[in-house]
Design an enzyme around this catalytic site. Structure first.
Site, PDB file in Angstrom:
ATOM      1  N   LYS A  63    -117.117  34.497  -6.001  1.00  0.00           N
ATOM      2  CA  LYS A  63    -116.151  34.665  -4.921  1.00  0.00           C
ATOM      3  C   LYS A  63    -116.708  35.527  -3.781  1.00  0.00           C
ATOM      4  CE  LYS A  63    -112.197  33.246  -7.443  1.00  0.00           C
ATOM      5  NZ  LYS A  63    -112.804  32.961  -8.762  1.00  0.00           N
TER       6      LYS A  63
HETATM    7  C1  LIG Z   1    -112.622  31.702  -9.439  1.00  0.00           C
HETATM    8  C2  LIG Z   1    -113.637  31.400 -10.470  1.00  0.00           C
HETATM    9  C3  LIG Z   1    -113.860  30.076 -10.912  1.00  0.00           C
HETATM   10  C4  LIG Z   1    -113.029  28.892 -10.431  1.00  0.00           C
HETATM   11  O1  LIG Z   1    -113.308  28.553  -9.097  1.00  0.00           O
HETATM   12  P1  LIG Z   1    -112.244  27.639  -8.269  1.00  0.00           P
HETATM   13  O2  LIG Z   1    -112.766  27.626  -6.874  1.00  0.00           O
HETATM   14  O3  LIG Z   1    -110.927  28.358  -8.384  1.00  0.00           O
HETATM   15  O4  LIG Z   1    -112.228  26.312  -8.907  1.00  0.00           O
HETATM   16  C5  LIG Z   1    -114.862  29.866 -11.844  1.00  0.00           C
HETATM   17  N1  LIG Z   1    -115.587  30.898 -12.339  1.00  0.00           N
HETATM   18  C6  LIG Z   1    -115.408  32.172 -11.934  1.00  0.00           C
HETATM   19  C7  LIG Z   1    -116.232  33.249 -12.539  1.00  0.00           C
HETATM   20  C8  LIG Z   1    -114.429  32.472 -10.987  1.00  0.00           C
HETATM   21  O5  LIG Z   1    -114.245  33.747 -10.599  1.00  0.00           O
END
Ligand SMILES: *Cc1c(COP(=O)(O)O)cnc(C)c1O
Length: 495
Positions: A113
Site C-alpha cells: 500500500k
Molecule cells: C491490501 C492488501 C492486499 C489486497 O489488495 P487489494 O488491492 O485490496 O486487492 C493484499 N495483500 C496485502 C498485504 C495487503 O495489504
C-alpha cells in the site's frame, strides 16, 4: 482527459477534482474517460528509466492538470531513499526461468500500500491548491492493519491535511498495532475500537454520512476525504509497477519485447489487480490476470460463474488484508466490460445493496473468462506454499504472497499454461512473524514484536529496519473507544 462516474457518465471532472473528491456524489467510482495506449516504442523508451521517471511518465498520461516536473518531484519524494530501502523501489526477483516475484514491500510500512499511499497525499495536497480549496482535508480511515499505517505514514505532516485512523482492538497483528501506535507526525491520530473490523468500518461510514457533523466541521474549516482504494489517486500509482516490471524483465533480457506475461495477484478489494487490468488495456503485453483469494473466496466464485454473492460466512485468516466480502473496485471492471453503461452498474450495485448478490450478463462473463483466472487458497495450502517456497527456492514470503504462490501453482496445473508469470508479493514476511514461523516448522517463542528477532535468527534474513526498530519506539497513542463514541473522537481530534 476527464473523469466520470461508474454510475453516471454525465459527470465530468478534472483529474485534480477527482483526486480531491475521492468518490462520485452518486456513490460511483471516478474513472478516466480514456486509457492512453503504450506502443512498443513507448515501452522501449522507458527501459533505461528509473522507477521514479517511469512513474512520472505514466501518471502524466492521466493527469493533464499536473505538470511533468511536478509529477517527477512527487515520485522522487515518494519513492526516494528516505522512504524505500532499495533504489529499484519495486524489484523483480527471478525464482526460475518462467517465475518471477514482484516485491512491493520495500517502502516505509513494509506493505504494498506504500506504493500508492506515498503518492496519494502529494497528489491530494496539490489538488487542494489547484482547486482553490481553503479548508483542511481530514482523512478518515478504518483499517484491518496495512491501510491505516501506510496512510498515516504518507500523510504525516502533509500540509492542509489531518488523518485519523480507527482499527479494531483485537483485529490487527501485534506488529501492525505497534506500527500504528508509534506513528510520528503532528497531524495524525489513532484510536482502537472495541469490536471487529466490520464495526470499525461501519462506524467510519456512519461518520462520512453524518450531515450534522459534516456541517459543523465545514464551519470549522474541515472536509472529510478518504484514503481507500476507491480513490483514483490510489489506483493510478499501482498501474506503474505492472509496466515497470515488464520494462525491468525486458531490460534484464529475461523477456523479449512484445512477449506476454501473466500476473498472479493476491486480492482483497480488487484495487491491485484492477491496476494490472488497466496496464493490459493500455497495451502492456499481459496474458492472464490470475486473481488469488484466501478462504474468503467470493471473487473466485464471481470470476468463474458470474454471480457475486456476499451472503456467506466470513473467515478470519492468516492473510487478514484479504479478509473481505465486498470488493469495491470490481465496480470499475464491470463499468468497463459492460460498455461503460452507468445504468447497468447502478443496477448491479443496487442489487448488491438490497440482496447481497447480483449476476452479470453473459457478454461481461465471457470477457471476464478471457481476461482472468481465479482460485482460492485455504489456510493449510497457504502455509504449505510458504514452506515450499522457502525450502525449494530459499525464498521467504508472507501469508498474502503465499496465497498468490499457491493459486499460481493451481493455475499452472489446471491449464498447462507455460507463459512466464509474475506473482505479486504484497507484504514483508516480518509483518506476520507468527504465521510464517509456524509455516516453516518453528514454534513461535514469545509474542508480537519479539518474534521479529526469532524469524531473523532462524532464517538468517534481515527484517526491514523500521520493523526491527519498533521495539525501541515510544508508544504515542493509547486511545480506545466504543463504536458509539467514534464521532466524539473525530470532534476532539479536529478541535
Ligand atoms: C491490501 C492488501 C492486499 C489486497 O489488495 P487489494 O488491492 O485490496 O486487492 C493484499 N495483500 C496485502 C498485504 C495487503 O495489504
Amino acid at each position: 482527459m476527464k473523469y466520470y462516474s461508474t454510475r453516471d457518465t454525465a459527470v465530468s471532472l478534472d483529474a485534480a477534482q477527482a483526486v480531491k473528491q475521492g468518490l462520485s456524489r452518486d456513490g460511483g467510482l471516478l474513472t478516466p474517460t480514456e486509457f492512453p495506449k503504450l506502443s512498443e516504442m513507448d515501452l522501449n523508451a522507458m527501459l533505461p528509466m528509473t522507477y521514479q521517471q517511469r512513474a512520472a511518465v505514466i501518471m502524466g498520461l492521466y493527469l493533464p492538470d499536473y505538470s511533468a516536473k511536478e509529477l517527477l518531484a512527487f515520485a522522487e519524494k515518494a519513492y526516494g531513499p528516505a522512504r524505500f530501502d532499495t533504489s529499484a523501489v519495486a524489484p523483480v526477483r527471478t525464482l526460475d526461468e518462467a517465475t518471477h516475484c514482484l516485491e512491493l514491500w520495500h517502502g516505509p510500512t513494509s506493505a504494498f500500500k506504500d506504493l500508492a499511499l506515498q503518492m496519494l497525499p502529494q497528489l491530494l495536497s496539490a489538488a487542494l491548491k489547484k482547486t482553490g480549496e481553503t479548508r483542511t482535508a481530514c482523512i478518515l480511515a478504518a483499517t484491518s492493519g496495512d491501510t491505516g499505517k501506510a496512510a498515516m505514514e504518507g500523510f504525516a505532516d502533509v500540509e492542509q491535511t489531518k488523518i485519523l485512523v480507527f482499527y479494531p482492538k483485537d483485529g490487527v497483528s501485534a506488529v501492525q498495532e505497534a506500527q500504528m501506535v508509534t506513528q510520528r507526525g503532528e497531524n495524525v491520530g489513532v484510536c482502537s475500537v472495541v469490536g471487529n473490523f466490520d464495526d470499525t468500518q461501519s462506524g467510519v461510514k456512519r461518520i462520512f454520512s453524518d450531515e450534522a457533523l459534516r456541517t459543523e466541521l465545514d464551519r470549522r474549516g474541515y472536509f472529510f476525504s478518504s484514503a481507500n482504494s476507491i480513490n483514483w489517486g490510489r489506483i493510478l500509482p499501482q498501474v506503474v509497477y505492472y509496466i515497470s516490471t515488464y520494462c525491468d524483465l525486458v531490460r534484464d533480457e529475461k523477456l523479449k519485447m512484445g512477449e506476454k506475461i501473466n500476473f498472479c495477484v493476491p486480492t482483497g478489494n480488487f484495487g491491485d489487480i484492477l491496476a494490472g487490468y488497466y496496464a493490459k488495456k493500455m497495451g502492456l503485453p499481459v496474458g492472464r490476470l490470475i486473481c488469488a483469494s484466501n478462504k474468503n473466496d467470493v471473487l473466485t466464485e464471481f470470476l468463474t460463474t458470474g454471480t457475486y454473492d456476499r451472503n456467506r460466512v466470513f473467515y478470519n485468516t492468516m492473510s487478514p488484508s484479504m479478509d473481505i466480502l465486498i470488493s469495491s473496485n470490481l465496480e470499475r471492471l464491470l463499468f468497463d466490460l459492460g460498455g461503460r453503461d452507468g445504468e447497468k452498474v447502478r443496477d448491479y450495485m443496487d442489487q448488491l445493496a438490497m440482496s447481497g448478490s447480483y449476476r452479470v450478463d453473459d457478454a461481461i462473463l465471457a470477457q471476464i473468462r478471457e481476461l482472468f483466472w481465479a482460485g482460492s487458497s485455504g489456510e493449510e495450502a497457504t502455509a504449505a506454499a510458504i514452506a515450499r517456497t522457502y525450502k525449494d527456492c530459499g525464498y521467504l514470503i508472507d501469508t498474502h504472497t503465499a496465497v498468490a504462490a499457491d493459486v499460481m501453482a493451481q493455475y499452472r496445473a489446471a491449464t498447462g499454461d507455460s507463459t512466464p508469470t509474475v506473482f505479486v508479493s504484497t507484504a514483508s514476511p516480518f509483518k506476520f512473524c507468527d504465521s510464517v514461523l509456524k509455516a516453516i516448522g518453528e514454534t513461535p517463542k514469545g509474542k508480537g514484536v519479539d518474534l521479529i528477532d526469532q524469524l531473523q535468527y532462524v532464517t538468517g534474513r534481515p527484517a526491514p529496519w523500521r520493523l526491527a526498530a519498533l521495539r525501541e519506539k515510544e508508544r504515542r497513542f493509547n486511545l480506545s473507544r466504543k463504536k458509539e463514541e467514534m464521532p466524539e473522537v473525530v470532534r476532539t481530534f479536529l478541535k
